[in-house]
Design a protein around this motif. Structure first.
Motif, mmCIF file in Angstrom:
data_model
loop_
_atom_site.group_PDB
_atom_site.id
_atom_site.type_symbol
_atom_site.label_atom_id
_atom_site.label_comp_id
_atom_site.label_asym_id
_atom_site.label_seq_id
_atom_site.Cartn_x
_atom_site.Cartn_y
_atom_site.Cartn_z
ATOM 1 N N SER A 120 -5.296 0.310 -2.122
ATOM 2 C CA SER A 120 -5.042 -0.302 -0.818
ATOM 3 C C SER A 120 -4.573 0.784 0.137
ATOM 4 O O SER A 120 -3.979 1.782 -0.279
ATOM 5 C CB SER A 120 -4.000 -1.423 -0.911
ATOM 6 O OG SER A 120 -2.729 -0.917 -1.226
ATOM 7 N N GLU A 121 -4.877 0.585 1.410
ATOM 8 C CA GLU A 121 -4.476 1.520 2.463
ATOM 9 C C GLU A 121 -4.437 0.738 3.761
ATOM 10 O O GLU A 121 -5.443 0.223 4.208
ATOM 11 C CB GLU A 121 -5.455 2.690 2.565
ATOM 12 C CG GLU A 121 -6.906 2.252 2.694
ATOM 13 C CD GLU A 121 -7.877 3.412 2.733
ATOM 14 O OE1 GLU A 121 -8.068 3.980 3.816
ATOM 15 O OE2 GLU A 121 -8.432 3.714 1.674
ATOM 16 N N ILE B 22 3.288 2.331 6.849
ATOM 17 C CA ILE B 22 1.996 2.819 6.390
ATOM 18 C C ILE B 22 2.046 2.691 4.879
ATOM 19 O O ILE B 22 2.997 3.157 4.242
ATOM 20 C CB ILE B 22 1.786 4.301 6.783
ATOM 21 C CG1 ILE B 22 1.796 4.446 8.302
ATOM 22 C CG2 ILE B 22 0.498 4.845 6.168
ATOM 23 C CD1 ILE B 22 1.972 5.881 8.774
ATOM 24 N N ALA B 23 1.053 2.037 4.280
ATOM 25 C CA ALA B 23 1.060 1.813 2.833
ATOM 26 C C ALA B 23 -0.191 2.409 2.203
ATOM 27 O O ALA B 23 -1.312 2.132 2.652
ATOM 28 C CB ALA B 23 1.138 0.316 2.538
ATOM 29 N N VAL C 199 2.932 4.433 -2.125
ATOM 30 C CA VAL C 199 3.765 5.152 -1.171
ATOM 31 C C VAL C 199 3.768 4.381 0.145
ATOM 32 O O VAL C 199 2.716 3.955 0.618
ATOM 33 C CB VAL C 199 3.245 6.584 -0.920
ATOM 34 C CG1 VAL C 199 4.181 7.354 0.000
ATOM 35 C CG2 VAL C 199 3.038 7.332 -2.222
ATOM 36 N N GLN C 200 4.950 4.205 0.717
ATOM 37 C CA GLN C 200 5.073 3.600 2.042
ATOM 38 C C GLN C 200 5.873 4.539 2.928
ATOM 39 O O GLN C 200 6.856 5.140 2.487
ATOM 40 C CB GLN C 200 5.754 2.225 1.984
ATOM 41 C CG GLN C 200 4.825 1.153 1.524
ATOM 42 C CD GLN C 200 5.363 -0.253 1.673
ATOM 43 O OE1 GLN C 200 4.611 -1.159 1.427
ATOM 44 N NE2 GLN C 200 6.597 -0.482 2.021
ATOM 45 N N TYR C 201 5.421 4.645 4.171
ATOM 46 C CA TYR C 201 6.056 5.507 5.161
ATOM 47 C C TYR C 201 6.522 4.650 6.337
ATOM 48 O O TYR C 201 5.824 3.719 6.742
ATOM 49 C CB TYR C 201 5.061 6.534 5.705
ATOM 50 C CG TYR C 201 4.356 7.367 4.672
ATOM 51 C CD1 TYR C 201 4.855 8.615 4.300
ATOM 52 C CD2 TYR C 201 3.166 6.924 4.087
ATOM 53 C CE1 TYR C 201 4.187 9.392 3.363
ATOM 54 C CE2 TYR C 201 2.496 7.698 3.152
ATOM 55 C CZ TYR C 201 3.011 8.926 2.796
ATOM 56 O OH TYR C 201 2.360 9.696 1.874
ATOM 57 N N ALA C 202 7.666 4.985 6.908
ATOM 58 C CA ALA C 202 8.146 4.335 8.124
ATOM 59 C C ALA C 202 8.876 5.373 8.965
ATOM 60 O O ALA C 202 9.490 6.303 8.432
ATOM 61 C CB ALA C 202 9.098 3.189 7.785
ATOM 62 N N MET D 284 8.240 -2.763 -2.825
ATOM 63 C CA MET D 284 7.833 -2.292 -1.495
ATOM 64 C C MET D 284 8.026 -3.404 -0.451
ATOM 65 O O MET D 284 8.340 -3.121 0.696
ATOM 66 C CB MET D 284 6.390 -1.792 -1.505
ATOM 67 C CG MET D 284 6.203 -0.499 -2.272
ATOM 68 S SD MET D 284 7.145 0.884 -1.557
ATOM 69 C CE MET D 284 6.676 2.194 -2.676
ATOM 70 N N GLN D 285 7.849 -4.648 -0.859
ATOM 71 C CA GLN D 285 8.061 -5.780 0.043
ATOM 72 C C GLN D 285 9.556 -6.039 0.299
ATOM 73 O O GLN D 285 9.913 -6.736 1.239
ATOM 74 C CB GLN D 285 7.437 -7.058 -0.535
ATOM 75 C CG GLN D 285 5.923 -7.082 -0.489
ATOM 76 C CD GLN D 285 5.389 -7.188 0.921
ATOM 77 O OE1 GLN D 285 5.906 -7.921 1.753
ATOM 78 N NE2 GLN D 285 4.356 -6.420 1.214
#
Length: 188
Positions: free
Chosen positions: A112-113, A124-125, A150-153, A182-183
């Motif tokens: 997933s992206e 951003i995931a 990986v998630q970015y904020a 992640m949620q």
């Protein structure tokens, strides 16, 4: 009471119990990390001390926190670094981080992206399985494969990076946990 009726009721009861367990989801403990950040950490995971982080993640800028499972094969890390980008740049950053990941590994399969909103904040995931192969002549080592989410904020002038990783062969077991944690991220 007939045996077939009793068997039918027991089967239905077992099915309901199985569904309840399946939908209960992974057990996460809400844990503060750094300033204004909380994340659900899987039960059984423990925080690595500073020397453990330095050994496992050698970098001039150490992560804010790293949590690992008892075997040490599965990690959750939270890092922070300065950035000049803003939250209006997420579309561009998604392309940059995806390209960077593709250049970092021998092979990448993206699961997933996207850019998603979690607890009123955009992230951003990127979820993927990476492979690193030893390309030396004569090497017959199998590639190292990892499942990573990986998630970015962006928070002000800081980029927050949340990373979950485990061996690729353990992906079926850990993917629901990775998605749930992640949620659970809260950034104030």
């Amino acid at each position: 009471m007939k045996t077939s009726s009793l068997f039918g009721r027991l089967t239905a009861l077992l099915l309901v119990a199985a569904l309840l367990v399946a939908f209960a989801g992974p057990k996460l403990t809400k844990t503060p990390v750094g300033k204004n950040i909380t994340i659900g950490v899987p039960q059984g995971f423990s925080a690595l001390p500073d020397d453990g982080i330095a050994a496992k993640y050698p970098s001039p800028r150490k992560p804010l926190a790293v949590f690992t499972n008892p075997s040490g094969r599965v990690d959750l890390s939270v890092a922070q670094k300065p950035t000049t980008f803003t939250d209006r740049d997420y579309g561009l950053l998604l392309k940059i981080y995806k390209s960077s990941i593709q250049n970092m590994y021998s092979k990448v399969e993206f699961l997933s992206e996207d850019i998603r909103t979690i607890n009123k904040r955009d992230f951003i995931a990127l979820e993927f399985v990476s492979s690193v192969a030893d390309n030396k002549r004569g090497s017959n080592l199998a590639p190292i494969r990892r499942y990573q989410f990986v998630q970015y904020a962006i928070q002000g002038d800081q980029l927050l990076v949340f990373t979950f990783n485990c061996p690729a062969e353990e992906q079926p077991q850990w993917r629901p946990t990775a998605q749930a944690l992640m949620q659970s991220i809260m950034v104030k």
